[in-house]
Design an enzyme around this catalytic site. Structure first.
Site, PDB file in Angstrom:
ATOM      1  N   GLY A 152      -3.867  10.107 -11.701  1.00  0.00           N
ATOM      2  CA  GLY A 152      -3.057   9.421 -12.711  1.00  0.00           C
ATOM      3  C   GLY A 152      -2.150   8.433 -12.019  1.00  0.00           C
ATOM      4  O   GLY A 152      -2.460   7.950 -10.934  1.00  0.00           O
ATOM      5  N   GLY A 211      -8.444  17.933  -8.060  1.00  0.00           N
ATOM      6  CA  GLY A 211      -7.317  18.061  -8.973  1.00  0.00           C
ATOM      7  C   GLY A 211      -7.747  17.815 -10.405  1.00  0.00           C
ATOM      8  O   GLY A 211      -8.946  17.733 -10.695  1.00  0.00           O
ATOM      9  N   GLU A 232       4.088   6.194  -4.185  1.00  0.00           N
ATOM     10  CA  GLU A 232       5.331   6.684  -4.778  1.00  0.00           C
ATOM     11  C   GLU A 232       5.712   7.979  -4.089  1.00  0.00           C
ATOM     12  O   GLU A 232       4.851   8.822  -3.828  1.00  0.00           O
ATOM     13  CB  GLU A 232       5.124   6.989  -6.267  1.00  0.00           C
ATOM     14  N   CYS A 251      -1.060   3.212 -10.756  1.00  0.00           N
ATOM     15  CA  CYS A 251      -1.872   2.319  -9.909  1.00  0.00           C
ATOM     16  C   CYS A 251      -3.374   2.511 -10.077  1.00  0.00           C
ATOM     17  O   CYS A 251      -4.067   1.589 -10.496  1.00  0.00           O
ATOM     18  CB  CYS A 251      -1.473   2.518  -8.460  1.00  0.00           C
ATOM     19  N   ARG A 257       3.416   8.229 -15.973  1.00  0.00           N
ATOM     20  CA  ARG A 257       2.399   7.264 -16.402  1.00  0.00           C
ATOM     21  C   ARG A 257       0.990   7.786 -16.088  1.00  0.00           C
ATOM     22  O   ARG A 257       0.683   8.152 -14.966  1.00  0.00           O
ATOM     23  CB  ARG A 257       2.638   5.905 -15.734  1.00  0.00           C
ATOM     24  N   PHE A 284       0.839  -1.209   0.000  1.00  0.00           N
ATOM     25  CA  PHE A 284       0.000   0.000   0.000  1.00  0.00           C
ATOM     26  C   PHE A 284       0.871   1.254   0.000  1.00  0.00           C
ATOM     27  O   PHE A 284       0.488   2.302   0.506  1.00  0.00           O
ATOM     28  CB  PHE A 284      -0.935  -0.019   1.214  1.00  0.00           C
ATOM     29  N   LEU A 285       2.094   1.132  -0.526  1.00  0.00           N
ATOM     30  CA  LEU A 285       3.027   2.263  -0.516  1.00  0.00           C
ATOM     31  C   LEU A 285       2.663   3.262  -1.604  1.00  0.00           C
ATOM     32  O   LEU A 285       2.254   2.870  -2.689  1.00  0.00           O
ATOM     33  CB  LEU A 285       4.451   1.774  -0.760  1.00  0.00           C
TER      34      LEU A 285
HETATM   35  C1  UGA Z   1      -1.529   4.688  -4.844  1.00  0.00           C
HETATM   36  C2  UGA Z   1      -2.073   4.427  -3.414  1.00  0.00           C
HETATM   37  O1  UGA Z   1      -2.230   5.652  -2.713  1.00  0.00           O
HETATM   38  C3  UGA Z   1      -1.133   3.513  -2.637  1.00  0.00           C
HETATM   39  O2  UGA Z   1      -1.726   3.179  -1.381  1.00  0.00           O
HETATM   40  C4  UGA Z   1      -0.914   2.226  -3.433  1.00  0.00           C
HETATM   41  O3  UGA Z   1       0.000   1.353  -2.786  1.00  0.00           O
HETATM   42  C5  UGA Z   1      -0.365   2.569  -4.806  1.00  0.00           C
HETATM   43  O4  UGA Z   1      -1.294   3.435  -5.482  1.00  0.00           O
HETATM   44  C6  UGA Z   1      -0.185   1.289  -5.573  1.00  0.00           C
HETATM   45  O5  UGA Z   1      -1.204   0.610  -5.851  1.00  0.00           O
HETATM   46  O6  UGA Z   1       0.958   0.868  -5.820  1.00  0.00           O
HETATM   47  P1  UGA Z   1       0.325   6.344  -5.893  1.00  0.00           P
HETATM   48  O7  UGA Z   1      -0.223   5.916  -7.232  1.00  0.00           O
HETATM   49  O8  UGA Z   1       1.790   6.379  -5.668  1.00  0.00           O
HETATM   50  O9  UGA Z   1      -0.296   5.414  -4.718  1.00  0.00           O
HETATM   51  O10 UGA Z   1      -0.179   7.845  -5.674  1.00  0.00           O
HETATM   52  P2  UGA Z   1      -1.311   8.598  -4.828  1.00  0.00           P
HETATM   53  O11 UGA Z   1      -0.645   9.455  -3.832  1.00  0.00           O
HETATM   54  O12 UGA Z   1      -2.341   7.656  -4.327  1.00  0.00           O
HETATM   55  O13 UGA Z   1      -1.957   9.537  -5.955  1.00  0.00           O
HETATM   56  C7  UGA Z   1      -2.627   8.989  -7.081  1.00  0.00           C
HETATM   57  C8  UGA Z   1      -3.260  10.083  -7.920  1.00  0.00           C
HETATM   58  O14 UGA Z   1      -4.372  10.652  -7.238  1.00  0.00           O
HETATM   59  C9  UGA Z   1      -2.322  11.259  -8.234  1.00  0.00           C
HETATM   60  O15 UGA Z   1      -2.524  11.658  -9.569  1.00  0.00           O
HETATM   61  C10 UGA Z   1      -2.751  12.332  -7.263  1.00  0.00           C
HETATM   62  O16 UGA Z   1      -2.469  13.618  -7.710  1.00  0.00           O
HETATM   63  C11 UGA Z   1      -4.239  12.071  -7.198  1.00  0.00           C
HETATM   64  N1  UGA Z   1      -4.874  12.574  -5.945  1.00  0.00           N
HETATM   65  C12 UGA Z   1      -4.557  12.011  -4.739  1.00  0.00           C
HETATM   66  C13 UGA Z   1      -5.810  13.596  -6.015  1.00  0.00           C
HETATM   67  O17 UGA Z   1      -6.117  14.119  -7.117  1.00  0.00           O
HETATM   68  N2  UGA Z   1      -6.394  14.024  -4.858  1.00  0.00           N
HETATM   69  C14 UGA Z   1      -6.109  13.481  -3.644  1.00  0.00           C
HETATM   70  O18 UGA Z   1      -6.706  13.929  -2.635  1.00  0.00           O
HETATM   71  C15 UGA Z   1      -5.158  12.456  -3.591  1.00  0.00           C
END
Ligand code: UGA
Length: 385
Positions: free
Chosen positions: A207, A203, A102, A210, A278, A99-100
């Protein structure tokens, strides 16, 4: 971490699989499971290739753990494949989703909200419990469950988080129409423990490697077994629309057309603290603006090299102020911390137009207006429409 632990002899690297797994109690498979181009399913080629190789080199009973995000039932397939390929008797196959995030992976690993282990036998449960004992001592909850359940938890978690983001993005659209503030709405609902304050930041659409991939894979798993997932399906549609509508938002702010307009883009990565492009919302945004005749000058602290091949015709600047030079509008696409402290007066001097379209709400209207800009954010009242 890599350096310190290599020096202390606790971490080593090899390209020889047999040597790597020799004497191991557990082997983690952590290869990619990208979207399969033909049909949107998770592509398990790399997982099964790893299993086939493993079967040849394992010498005794071992716990094979999938860290890779894999659809429900993959653990069963791995167990069958190990047997078919002649692995020793007494193998265990377990699921241990990660659940990490990036850019925050080390922190997330050390202080996890929970650890999920899916196993079908006591040996696998014991070995994984022992591996995670240091985190468990720090009170990280460890959930022991069946293997299939564990595989599904990973997809359900990502789909739920994606849903929260799509929810707040739609709420932001409503705020714009009814003159309400989406951040106060997020705070007002997020203080309710049952909802929680996180992942409610509006936002340009989510993207990364994941959420887009895992929501699609979940829909395919559900379709395969004939079970509808209307909410996740809608989340995917809402997010696709969101990403594809950002260029129109910029065009509208510029009076309806971007033809011949110079537009500065701040941030290209799918989120801050990564160079990952990505499924980044910047890709459809920049390409659509270019197609509509805009001149794009983009800046990202680290993702520029990865972005180059993805947006043909865009110019890339060495810093934010250089990107803004002579621009008609400044569009914030990624919420890098370094953008928060930039000098808006300096932007105003460098630019020929006085418009900020802030797709991450990193600035506030009062500061932008004081520097002489028109400011358009997301979901912050009527004026943002
Ligand atoms: C996500 C999950 O948060 C992790 O728990 C999971 O382990 C990971 O996928 C995975 O499956 O490997 P990640 O893709 O690194 O992590 O990034 P996030 O921080 O979750 O952000 C994902 C997208 O959502 C980004 O584009 C971010 O800008 C957007 N986002 C996030 C929003 O638009 N609003 C928010 O409040 C949070």
């Amino acid at each position: 971490l890599v350096k310190a632990n290599s020096e202390r002899g606790r971490l080593s690297f090899t390209t020889d699989l047999g040597e790597g797994v020799d004497g191991a109690e557990a082997v983690f498979i952590a290869v990619g499971t990208p979207t399969r181009a033909e049909d949107g399913h998770a592509d398990l080629t790399y997982v099964f290739a790893a299993v086939r190789e493993l079967a040849k080199v394992l010498k005794g009973p071992t716990v094979v753990v999938t860290k890779s995000t894999v659809p429900v039932g993959t653990g069963d397939q791995i167990a069958a494949l190990l047997e078919k390929e002649g692995a020793p008797a007494g193998m265990s196959v377990a699921s241990n989703p990660e659940f990490l995030r990036e850019g925050a992976a080390i922190r997330d690993f050390k202080i996890p909200d929970r650890i999920v282990v899916g196993a079908e036998d006591d040996k696998a449960r014991e070995v994984l419990r022992e591996i995670y004992r240091p985190l468990f001592l720090n009170q990280a909850p460890i959930l022991m469950t069946g293997r299939r359940t564990s595989e599904l938890i990973k997809y359900a978690a990502n789909a739920f988080l994606a849903m929260k983001i799509s929810f707040i993005n739609e709420m932001a659209n409503l705020c714009e129409a009814v003159d309400a503030d989406v951040h106060d709405v997020a705070r007002g609902i997020g203080l309710d423990n049952r909802i929680g304050p996180k992942f409610l930041h509006p936002g340009p659409g989510y993207g990364g490697s994941c959420f887009p991939k895992d929501t699609l894979a979940l829909l395919h798993t559900a379709a395969d077994v004939g079970v509808e997932q209307r909410i996740v399906k809608t989340v995917v549609e809402v997010n696709d629309d969101r990403k594809n509508s950002m260029a129109d938002r910029v065009a509208k702010a510029l009076g309806g057309s971007v033809q011949g307009k110079r537009i500065a883009i701040l941030g290209l990565a799918f989120k801050q603290n990564t160079d990952d492009m990505r499924d980044a919302p910047s890709i459809p945004l920049v390409n659509s603006l270019l197609k509509q005749g805009a001149i794009i000058s983009a800046y990202d602290p680290v993702a520029t090299d990865n972005a180059r091949g993805l947006m043909e015709g865009a110019e890339f600047a060495k810093d934010a102020y250089a990107a803004a030079k002579d621009a008609d509008a400044l569009v914030v696409v990624t919420e890098w911390d370094e953008f928060r402290g930039l000098d808006l007066e300096r932007f105003a001097q460098a630019m020929s137009g006085k418009l900020i379209v802030d797709l991450r709400n990193v600035y506030n209207r009062a500061d932008a207006e004081e520097a002489g800009f028109s400011y358009i954010g997301l979901g912050r009242g009527k004026i943002d429409r």
